[in-house]
Design an enzyme around this catalytic site. Structure first.
Site, PDB file in Angstrom:
ATOM      1  N   TRP A  33       4.424  10.482   2.044  1.00  0.00           N
ATOM      2  CA  TRP A  33       3.140  10.683   2.747  1.00  0.00           C
ATOM      3  C   TRP A  33       2.757   9.422   3.522  1.00  0.00           C
ATOM      4  O   TRP A  33       3.169   8.321   3.160  1.00  0.00           O
ATOM      5  CB  TRP A  33       2.037  11.070   1.756  1.00  0.00           C
ATOM      6  CG  TRP A  33       1.730  10.022   0.712  1.00  0.00           C
ATOM      7  CD1 TRP A  33       2.329   9.880  -0.501  1.00  0.00           C
ATOM      8  CD2 TRP A  33       0.761   8.963   0.799  1.00  0.00           C
ATOM      9  NE1 TRP A  33       1.797   8.806  -1.175  1.00  0.00           N
ATOM     10  CE2 TRP A  33       0.829   8.227  -0.403  1.00  0.00           C
ATOM     11  CE3 TRP A  33      -0.175   8.572   1.772  1.00  0.00           C
ATOM     12  CZ2 TRP A  33       0.017   7.122  -0.666  1.00  0.00           C
ATOM     13  CZ3 TRP A  33      -0.984   7.465   1.511  1.00  0.00           C
ATOM     14  CH2 TRP A  33      -0.885   6.758   0.304  1.00  0.00           C
ATOM     15  N   GLU A  76      -5.579  -4.005  -2.831  1.00  0.00           N
ATOM     16  CA  GLU A  76      -4.376  -3.483  -2.165  1.00  0.00           C
ATOM     17  C   GLU A  76      -4.086  -4.258  -0.880  1.00  0.00           C
ATOM     18  O   GLU A  76      -2.925  -4.504  -0.544  1.00  0.00           O
ATOM     19  CB  GLU A  76      -4.559  -1.991  -1.827  1.00  0.00           C
ATOM     20  CG  GLU A  76      -4.680  -1.066  -3.036  1.00  0.00           C
ATOM     21  CD  GLU A  76      -3.343  -0.777  -3.708  1.00  0.00           C
ATOM     22  OE1 GLU A  76      -2.306  -1.226  -3.204  1.00  0.00           O
ATOM     23  OE2 GLU A  76      -3.345  -0.107  -4.760  1.00  0.00           O
ATOM     24  N   GLU A 116       3.652   0.199  -0.859  1.00  0.00           N
ATOM     25  CA  GLU A 116       2.320  -0.300  -1.239  1.00  0.00           C
ATOM     26  C   GLU A 116       1.402  -0.465  -0.032  1.00  0.00           C
ATOM     27  O   GLU A 116       0.200  -0.249  -0.115  1.00  0.00           O
ATOM     28  CB  GLU A 116       2.457  -1.654  -1.956  1.00  0.00           C
ATOM     29  CG  GLU A 116       2.924  -1.566  -3.394  1.00  0.00           C
ATOM     30  CD  GLU A 116       1.858  -0.999  -4.314  1.00  0.00           C
ATOM     31  OE1 GLU A 116       0.671  -1.007  -3.968  1.00  0.00           O
ATOM     32  OE2 GLU A 116       2.228  -0.520  -5.402  1.00  0.00           O
ATOM     33  N   HIS A 119      -1.318   1.992   0.817  1.00  0.00           N
ATOM     34  CA  HIS A 119      -2.494   2.199  -0.042  1.00  0.00           C
ATOM     35  C   HIS A 119      -3.748   1.573   0.555  1.00  0.00           C
ATOM     36  O   HIS A 119      -4.785   2.231   0.699  1.00  0.00           O
ATOM     37  CB  HIS A 119      -2.240   1.632  -1.450  1.00  0.00           C
ATOM     38  CG  HIS A 119      -1.074   2.261  -2.140  1.00  0.00           C
ATOM     39  ND1 HIS A 119      -0.514   1.738  -3.274  1.00  0.00           N
ATOM     40  CD2 HIS A 119      -0.352   3.370  -1.831  1.00  0.00           C
ATOM     41  CE1 HIS A 119       0.494   2.500  -3.651  1.00  0.00           C
ATOM     42  NE2 HIS A 119       0.623   3.487  -2.789  1.00  0.00           N
ATOM     43  N   GLU A 169       1.117  -2.084 -12.436  1.00  0.00           N
ATOM     44  CA  GLU A 169       1.314  -0.787 -11.774  1.00  0.00           C
ATOM     45  C   GLU A 169       0.663   0.327 -12.592  1.00  0.00           C
ATOM     46  O   GLU A 169       0.060   1.234 -12.034  1.00  0.00           O
ATOM     47  CB  GLU A 169       2.808  -0.493 -11.573  1.00  0.00           C
ATOM     48  CG  GLU A 169       3.503  -1.421 -10.599  1.00  0.00           C
ATOM     49  CD  GLU A 169       3.123  -1.211  -9.134  1.00  0.00           C
ATOM     50  OE1 GLU A 169       2.337  -0.305  -8.812  1.00  0.00           O
ATOM     51  OE2 GLU A 169       3.617  -1.984  -8.297  1.00  0.00           O
ATOM     52  N   THR A 172      -3.154   0.059 -12.124  1.00  0.00           N
ATOM     53  CA  THR A 172      -3.635   0.623 -10.851  1.00  0.00           C
ATOM     54  C   THR A 172      -3.489   2.144 -10.852  1.00  0.00           C
ATOM     55  O   THR A 172      -4.318   2.844 -10.269  1.00  0.00           O
ATOM     56  CB  THR A 172      -2.898   0.029  -9.629  1.00  0.00           C
ATOM     57  OG1 THR A 172      -1.495   0.029  -9.883  1.00  0.00           O
ATOM     58  CG2 THR A 172      -3.347  -1.389  -9.334  1.00  0.00           C
ATOM     59  N   ASP A 201       2.022   7.133  -6.530  1.00  0.00           N
ATOM     60  CA  ASP A 201       2.931   6.038  -6.131  1.00  0.00           C
ATOM     61  C   ASP A 201       2.973   4.962  -7.214  1.00  0.00           C
ATOM     62  O   ASP A 201       4.034   4.457  -7.575  1.00  0.00           O
ATOM     63  CB  ASP A 201       2.434   5.342  -4.849  1.00  0.00           C
ATOM     64  CG  ASP A 201       2.749   6.124  -3.580  1.00  0.00           C
ATOM     65  OD1 ASP A 201       3.187   7.276  -3.679  1.00  0.00           O
ATOM     66  OD2 ASP A 201       2.530   5.554  -2.485  1.00  0.00           O
ATOM     67  N   GLU A 202       1.781   4.603  -7.721  1.00  0.00           N
ATOM     68  CA  GLU A 202       1.711   3.528  -8.728  1.00  0.00           C
ATOM     69  C   GLU A 202       2.496   3.920  -9.978  1.00  0.00           C
ATOM     70  O   GLU A 202       3.126   3.069 -10.613  1.00  0.00           O
ATOM     71  CB  GLU A 202       0.256   3.214  -9.113  1.00  0.00           C
ATOM     72  CG  GLU A 202      -0.722   2.983  -7.952  1.00  0.00           C
ATOM     73  CD  GLU A 202      -0.490   1.705  -7.157  1.00  0.00           C
ATOM     74  OE1 GLU A 202       0.592   1.106  -7.274  1.00  0.00           O
ATOM     75  OE2 GLU A 202      -1.391   1.319  -6.397  1.00  0.00           O
ATOM     76  N   HIS A 205       6.115   3.294  -9.401  1.00  0.00           N
ATOM     77  CA  HIS A 205       6.387   1.852  -9.425  1.00  0.00           C
ATOM     78  C   HIS A 205       6.386   1.322 -10.867  1.00  0.00           C
ATOM     79  O   HIS A 205       7.220   0.509 -11.241  1.00  0.00           O
ATOM     80  CB  HIS A 205       5.342   1.087  -8.594  1.00  0.00           C
ATOM     81  CG  HIS A 205       5.345   1.476  -7.144  1.00  0.00           C
ATOM     82  ND1 HIS A 205       4.336   1.145  -6.280  1.00  0.00           N
ATOM     83  CD2 HIS A 205       6.248   2.179  -6.405  1.00  0.00           C
ATOM     84  CE1 HIS A 205       4.628   1.604  -5.075  1.00  0.00           C
ATOM     85  NE2 HIS A 205       5.759   2.249  -5.123  1.00  0.00           N
TER      86      HIS A 205
HETATM   87 FE   LIG Z   1       1.141  -0.850  -7.091  1.00  0.00          FE
HETATM   88 FE   LIG Z   2      -1.019   0.054  -4.652  1.00  0.00          FE
END
Ligand SMILES: [Fe+2]
Ligand SMILES: [Fe+2]
Length: 334
Positions: A33, A76, A116, A119, A169, A172, A201-202, A205
């Site tokens: 995305w 971020e 990242e 974000h 990670e 967040t 996403d976090e 990660h």
């Molecule tokens: Fe992150």
């Molecule tokens: Fe992030």
């Protein structure tokens, strides 16, 4: 062999797995995305209508909520600090190899950074369109935070850095997810979806970094245990630890932001303890054998730490007084 050299050896040994980690835990540019997928399309007819909708929906969100969203976004946006820090870790070499290929570890850092970077971009555009915050003050805070850098107590040690990133990670992931839930509850669908997708996403990660640590444990268990112990003993500080407002001293805004996050239940001391428990469990700290005496003591400390921290947390009250930030004042929403 000196300790640092063993760490370099281990990083070198794991290097062959890093491309696989990139494939497993990161998503190619064409498939992932982008911020504009979650924002009004201003090239389209309905764009301005959607902006109006964002502004209407944003009126439902309270003071602490905006403070937390702003601080999350600024955190971020300080990504240059994190990328340059990780590029400096022992074993991460940003020079290309003789064959023109990227060094696998620096390739990881770059690809992680690329993900990242979306974000802060997404949250920044949302905040700008919402009309509820003082963007100029926020932008100054971001510039200050990048100027001030951070000091996370890891040095250039890859073991300590990967403990830090595993922890952060997941932290967040939790906080973006909770902000998204709060937004959704107040009818802010677009923001709810944005925070939720960032949280996704976090999570990927987190899963990658905890795997790095798990792999290091297979190669160098005692030293990895001592590094984990050291990070938990000095406590994991937040990347925005030096957060400040314009005209204020370094780090002065951080505590007030952190109190707002605790009041909202977005990120609390109990979440910190939960993360520690999850890491202990995933790395199977309790089953770790064949350690040096010192590492065994470190393991025992880590096993007992969650309960000890819970007893302390139970006794600490969260400050209830709201601090007025320049980021969110002048909007009549206090
Ligand atoms: Fe992150
Ligand atoms: Fe992030």
């Amino acid at each position: 062999m000196a300790l640092e050299n063993i760490r370099l050896e281990v990083m070198k040994t794991i290097e062959s797995k890093v491309d696989g980690f990139i494939d497993q835990y990161l998503i190619p540019v064409d498939d992932i995305w982008q911020p504009t997928d979650l924002l009004p399309n201003l090239q389209g007819e309905e764009g301005l209508e959607n902006v109006k909708q964002i502004r209407e929906e944003a009126k439902e969100l309270g003071y602490d909520f905006w403070v937390v969203l702003v601080a999350d976004m600024v955190t971020e946006e300080a990504l240059p600090t994190y990328e340059s820090w990780l590029m400096d870790v022992e074993g991460v070499d940003q020079q290309r190899r003789a064959d023109g290929e990227q060094n696998p570890w620096s390739k990881w850092v770059r690809h992680w950074t690329g993900e990242e970077n979306r974000h802060g971009d997404a949250l920044n555009k949302y905040l700008y369109l919402s009309g509820r915050v003082n963007m100029r003050e926020i932008e100054k805070t971001t510039q200050h935070l990048i100027n001030d850098g951070f000091d996370i107590g890891t040095g250039r040690d890859p073991y300590k850095n990967f403990v830090y990133t595993s922890f952060q990670e997941l932290a967040t992931n939790i906080s973006h997810k909770r902000v998204g839930q709060l937004a959704k509850k107040k009818g802010n669908k677009m923001l709810g979806k944005m925070c939720n997708i960032i949280a996704g996403d976090e999570m990927r990660h987190y899963m990658a970094y905890r795997e790095f640590v798990k792999t290091i444990f297979e190669h160098d268990p005692s030293e990895m245990m001592l590094a984990f112990h050291d990070m938990m003993k000095k406590k994991i500080v937040m990347p925005a630890q030096f957060l400040r407002e314009s005209g204020e001293g370094i780090a002065q805004a951080f505590e007030n932001f952190s109190n707002a996050a605790q009041r909202l239940g977005v990120y609390t001391t109990y979440d910190y303890i939960e993360i520690l428990k999850k890491l202990n469990a995933y790395w199977e700290i309790d089953k770790m054998r064949a350690l040096t005496d010192e590492a065994e003591k470190a393991r025992d400390y880590l096993m007992k730490l969650p309960d000890r921290m819970t007893r302390i947390a139970d006794r600490i009250a969260i400050p209830q007084d709201q601090y007025t930030f320049k980021w969110v004042e002048n909007n009549g929403i206090i």
